[in-house]
Design an enzyme around this catalytic site. Structure first.
Site: not given
Ligand code: DQA
Length: 137
Positions: A10, A17, A74
């Site tokens: 993501n 996002r 994640a």
């Molecule tokens: C993240 C924090 C994670 O919990 C989340 O699932 C993400 C981004 C961050 O960069 O803050 O996708 O790694």
């Protein structure tokens, strides 16, 4: 100095996002900025939404590069396999997060990466990546 930034699932959507959490800049534009700040660093970038591809990349660079900046997103909170891959390789890994995961939901407080990482930098927005690069210099 040869460093790679590896981003997990993501994070290809940065800028679009949840901008209140992750900001409104795309990673690509931040990465261009990083490259201009650290011309002395041979910097590369890899992003995947697929756990196995992240592990393959860790194996590929993990005996050759000087450092890995890893935001497993994640998968940080779920992946025993990524934790094991970091244990298996030689190159030191700095875990980064854009948000302060400890100030968020309970499930984000656990990391399978932290224990095997050289250090953890989180909560400084995209500048978490810059601080991680600085830690290698
Ligand atoms: C993240 C924090 C994670 O919990 C989340 O699932 C993400 C981004 C961050 O960069 O803050 O996708 O790694």
């Amino acid at each position: 100095m040869k460093l790679i930034i590896i981003n997990g699932p993501n994070l290809n959507l940065l800028g679009k996002r949840e901008p209140t959490i992750y900001g409104d800049s795309s990673f690509e534009s931040y990465y261009e900025n990083l490259k201009s700040i650290y011309p002395q660093v041979e910097l590369s970038y890899f992003q995947s939404n697929i756990e196995g591809e992240i592990i393959n990349k860790l194996h590929e660079v993990g005996f050759e590069y000087d450092g890995i900046v890893l935001n497993a997103a994640a998968y940080t909170h779920t992946s025993v396999a990524i934790g094991d891959a970091i244990k298996a390789i030689k190159t030191p890994v700095v875990e980064v997060h854009i948000s302060n995961t400890h100030a968020r939901e309970e499930f984000r407080h656990k990391s399978f990466i932290a224990k095997n990482a050289k250090g953890v930098i989180l909560g400084f927005g995209l500048d978490s990546y810059k601080l991680a690069i600085q830690s290698f210099l």
